[in-house]
Design a protein around this motif. Structure first.
Motif, PDB file in Angstrom:
ATOM      1  N   ASN A  11      -2.399   8.236  -3.957  1.00  0.00           N
ATOM      2  CA  ASN A  11      -3.004   7.149  -3.195  1.00  0.00           C
ATOM      3  C   ASN A  11      -2.982   7.414  -1.687  1.00  0.00           C
ATOM      4  OD1 ASN A  11      -3.521   5.712  -5.539  1.00  0.00           O
ATOM      5  ND2 ASN A  11      -1.575   4.618  -5.462  1.00  0.00           N
ATOM      6  N   TYR A 207     -10.261  10.417 -14.452  1.00  0.00           N
ATOM      7  CA  TYR A 207      -9.343   9.734 -13.551  1.00  0.00           C
ATOM      8  C   TYR A 207      -9.906   9.717 -12.141  1.00  0.00           C
ATOM      9  CZ  TYR A 207      -5.725   9.414 -10.065  1.00  0.00           C
ATOM     10  OH  TYR A 207      -5.033   9.075  -8.950  1.00  0.00           O
ATOM     11  N   GLU A 208      -9.751   8.585 -11.475  1.00  0.00           N
ATOM     12  CA  GLU A 208     -10.042   8.502 -10.046  1.00  0.00           C
ATOM     13  C   GLU A 208      -8.892   7.770  -9.378  1.00  0.00           C
ATOM     14  OE1 GLU A 208     -13.519   7.086  -6.894  1.00  0.00           O
ATOM     15  OE2 GLU A 208     -13.585   6.419  -8.976  1.00  0.00           O
ATOM     16  N   ARG A 210      -6.571   5.391  -7.367  1.00  0.00           N
ATOM     17  CA  ARG A 210      -6.648   3.948  -7.088  1.00  0.00           C
ATOM     18  C   ARG A 210      -7.404   3.166  -8.155  1.00  0.00           C
ATOM     19  NH1 ARG A 210      -8.498   6.552  -2.475  1.00  0.00           N
ATOM     20  NH2 ARG A 210      -6.893   6.946  -0.908  1.00  0.00           N
ATOM     21  N   THR A 211      -7.802   3.820  -9.237  1.00  0.00           N
ATOM     22  CA  THR A 211      -8.468   3.111 -10.332  1.00  0.00           C
ATOM     23  C   THR A 211      -7.807   3.498 -11.641  1.00  0.00           C
ATOM     24  OG1 THR A 211     -10.114   4.849 -10.726  1.00  0.00           O
ATOM     25  CG2 THR A 211     -10.681   3.142  -9.125  1.00  0.00           C
TER      26      THR A 211
END
Length: 217
Positions: A11, A207-208, A210-211
């Motif tokens: 992050n 995957y990203e 913050r999500t």
């Protein structure tokens, strides 16, 4: 299916880190050869959208003191076509060069426990394909319970390398600043389209930072 998590340290990265994971089980090399024979006739290498992504990776690598392999690989394939040898490696190159996305392929059965995407700590190292590799502090890395198995800039480790008898394979699709999660998904589905007819089971994760993680069967 490989259990996958991300560390909250990601992050802190100023751009949205995206990672695609395609796990293919029971890969039949003969069937993969047949898929590649037809796929490479239809694929286009060096399309404008792919070139834009290759340039994004080259810029990111250069800014961090490394050299991206994508531009060199593209030039060789445009001149000579896909190389001989392992159909898995050729499938990897076909997917990389047709999308312009940096990818990796490793032995899924050699991964121990949970797979984590993280930032490297100062002094962290691993046994690379040829020698011991020292990770750059805050370099994006993939780890299992025994340590680092790959870094974005410096490639895979020796322990989870592909072998002649590897049947369970995990493909990683990486991102860079300027390469979005949507583009990583495009790469994921390119890998899926090539492998789905040559394995007994295939699973996808995207995957990203913050999500939440997205899983697609």
């Amino acid at each position: 299916m490989i259990e996958f998590h991300h560390h909250e340290s990601l992050n802190s990265v100023p751009w949205a880190v995206a990672l695609g994971v395609v796990s293919a089980y029971g890969v039949n090399l003969g069937a993969l050869e047949a898929v590649l024979a037809s796929a490479q006739e239809a694929v286009s290498f060096g399309a404008p959208e792919a070139m834009k992504r290759i340039q994004a990776f080259e810029s990111f690598f250069d800014q961090n003191g490394f050299r991206s392999p994508l531009g060199y690989q593209l030039k060789r394939i445009q001149e000579k076509g896909l190389p001989g040898g392992s159909p898995v490696v050729r499938a990897l190159l076909l997917c990389e060069m047709s999308t312009g996305l940096l990818m990796g392929a490793q032995d899924a059965s050699a991964i121990k426990g949970t797979l984590v995407c993280d930032l490297a700590q100062e002094g962290e190292s691993f046994s690379g394909m040829r020698e011991e590799v020292l990770c750059r502090k805050d370099e994006i890395v993939l780890k299992d319970e025994e340590g680092v198995i790959a870094t974005l800039f410096q490639g895979p480790d020796h322990r989870t390398r592909l072998k002649k008898d590897t049947k369970d394979i995990v493909f990683f699709i990486f991102s860079a600043p300027g390469v979005s999660a949507a583009e990583v998904r495009e790469g994921v589905w390119k890998v899926h389209s090539v492998l789905q007819r040559a394995c007994s089971e295939i699973q996808v994760q995207v995957y990203e930072s913050r999500t939440p993680l997205v899983e697609v069967d």
